[in-house]
Design a protein around this motif. Structure first.
Motif, short mmCIF file in Angstrom:
data_model
loop_
_atom_site.label_atom_id
_atom_site.label_comp_id
_atom_site.label_asym_id
_atom_site.label_seq_id
_atom_site.Cartn_x
_atom_site.Cartn_y
_atom_site.Cartn_z
N GLY A 115 0.81 -1.22 0.00
CA GLY A 115 0.00 0.00 0.00
C GLY A 115 0.83 1.26 0.00
O GLY A 115 0.39 2.31 0.48
N LEU A 116 2.03 1.21 -0.59
CA LEU A 116 2.92 2.37 -0.63
C LEU A 116 2.71 3.17 -1.91
O LEU A 116 2.21 2.63 -2.91
CB LEU A 116 4.38 1.91 -0.51
N ASP A 117 3.12 4.43 -1.89
CA ASP A 117 2.93 5.31 -3.04
C ASP A 117 4.23 5.86 -3.63
O ASP A 117 4.24 6.36 -4.76
CB ASP A 117 2.05 6.50 -2.67
N SER A 118 5.32 5.84 -2.84
CA SER A 118 6.55 6.49 -3.31
C SER A 118 7.77 5.73 -2.83
O SER A 118 7.73 5.02 -1.82
CB SER A 118 6.61 7.93 -2.79
N ALA A 119 8.87 5.89 -3.59
CA ALA A 119 10.12 5.22 -3.22
C ALA A 119 11.31 5.98 -3.79
O ALA A 119 11.21 6.64 -4.82
CB ALA A 119 10.14 3.79 -3.75
N ILE A 120 12.42 5.85 -3.08
CA ILE A 120 13.72 6.25 -3.61
C ILE A 120 14.37 4.98 -4.12
O ILE A 120 14.45 3.99 -3.39
CB ILE A 120 14.61 6.91 -2.55
N ILE A 121 14.82 5.00 -5.36
CA ILE A 121 15.56 3.89 -5.93
C ILE A 121 17.03 4.29 -5.91
O ILE A 121 17.40 5.32 -6.47
CB ILE A 121 15.13 3.60 -7.40
N LEU A 146 8.54 7.89 -8.02
CA LEU A 146 9.87 7.32 -7.86
C LEU A 146 10.95 8.39 -8.02
O LEU A 146 10.87 9.22 -8.93
CB LEU A 146 10.11 6.20 -8.87
N THR A 147 11.94 8.35 -7.15
CA THR A 147 13.08 9.25 -7.19
C THR A 147 14.33 8.40 -7.32
O THR A 147 14.45 7.37 -6.64
CB THR A 147 13.14 10.10 -5.90
N TYR A 148 15.26 8.82 -8.16
CA TYR A 148 16.47 8.03 -8.44
C TYR A 148 17.70 8.73 -7.88
O TYR A 148 18.03 9.84 -8.31
CB TYR A 148 16.60 7.82 -9.96
N VAL A 149 18.36 8.07 -6.92
CA VAL A 149 19.51 8.67 -6.24
C VAL A 149 20.70 7.73 -6.39
O VAL A 149 20.68 6.58 -5.92
CB VAL A 149 19.19 8.90 -4.74
N ALA A 150 21.74 8.21 -7.04
CA ALA A 150 22.92 7.40 -7.32
C ALA A 150 23.77 7.15 -6.08
O ALA A 150 23.89 8.01 -5.22
CB ALA A 150 23.78 8.08 -8.40
#
Length: 193
Positions: A115-121, A146-150
């Protein structure tokens, strides 16, 4: 006829060279982190930067749940998470992934089930372009934020990009050219890694 064939070969070589340069220049996708429901780490390489970055994000308050999905969390990467200071109760294992493609399909399904809506990948800097491609492609079924963090590599106490990392990391980065373009053309199982 020979001249025409030679021009075609030279044109193909020139195109590959240009594609290689553009792809390698754009491997790193690094967005500003924002507070999200969870942090997802697509694993696969046996290197510590993914666990270290997950810990930095987790302790920075970027996971509302206080959890990280590690895909997969196994005996090969467990020491890195332990060394980074992430406790077992902060880790949700996605045990079945065998490729970046299955990292994406499995973890996004887990997000839906939770039931989640957002994530950092977050994953290694050289792995971000392909990771974002497949997560965005699979996210069309869900619509998550979604947010992408190296994750960068530590060398002599400093974080550096793959360009300045040890040779084996640069080797992983060079492999991304073929893997990325295989993913562009939906050949996930052909480059299963």
């Amino acid at each position: 006829m020979v001249r025409k064939m030679l021009l075609m070969i030279l044109g193909a070589v020139a195109l590959i060279v240009v594609l290689y340069q553009v792809t390698m220049k754009n491997l790193i996708v690094d967005e500003e982190p924002k507070v999200s429901d969870i942090i997802i780490v697509p694993e696969g390489a046996i290197t510590p930067e993914r666990a270290s970055n997950a810990e930095r994000l987790l302790n920075g308050g970027y996971s509302k749940t206080g959890k990280v999905i590690v895909s997969p969390y196994d005996k090969n990467n467990r020491p890195y998470y332990k060394q980074a200071g992430i406790s077992e109760n902060q880790i949700i294992n996605e045990p079945d992934a065998t490729s970046t493609y299955t990292n994406a399909t499995n973890t996004l399904k887990m997000m839906q089930d939770m039931g989640l809506d957002s994530a950092i990948i977050t994953t290694s800097d050289y792995h971000m372009l392909r990771t974002k491609l497949i997560y965005e492609r699979q996210n069309r079924h869900y619509g998550f934020d979604l947010t992408y963090v190296a994750a960068y590599h530590e060398v002599d106490g400093k974080l550096v990009t793959w360009h300045d990392a040890p040779q084996y990391i640069q080797g992983f980065a060079r492999q991304e050219f073929i893997k990325f373009w295989a993913y562009v053309f939906f050949l996930y199982h052909w480059v299963d890694a």
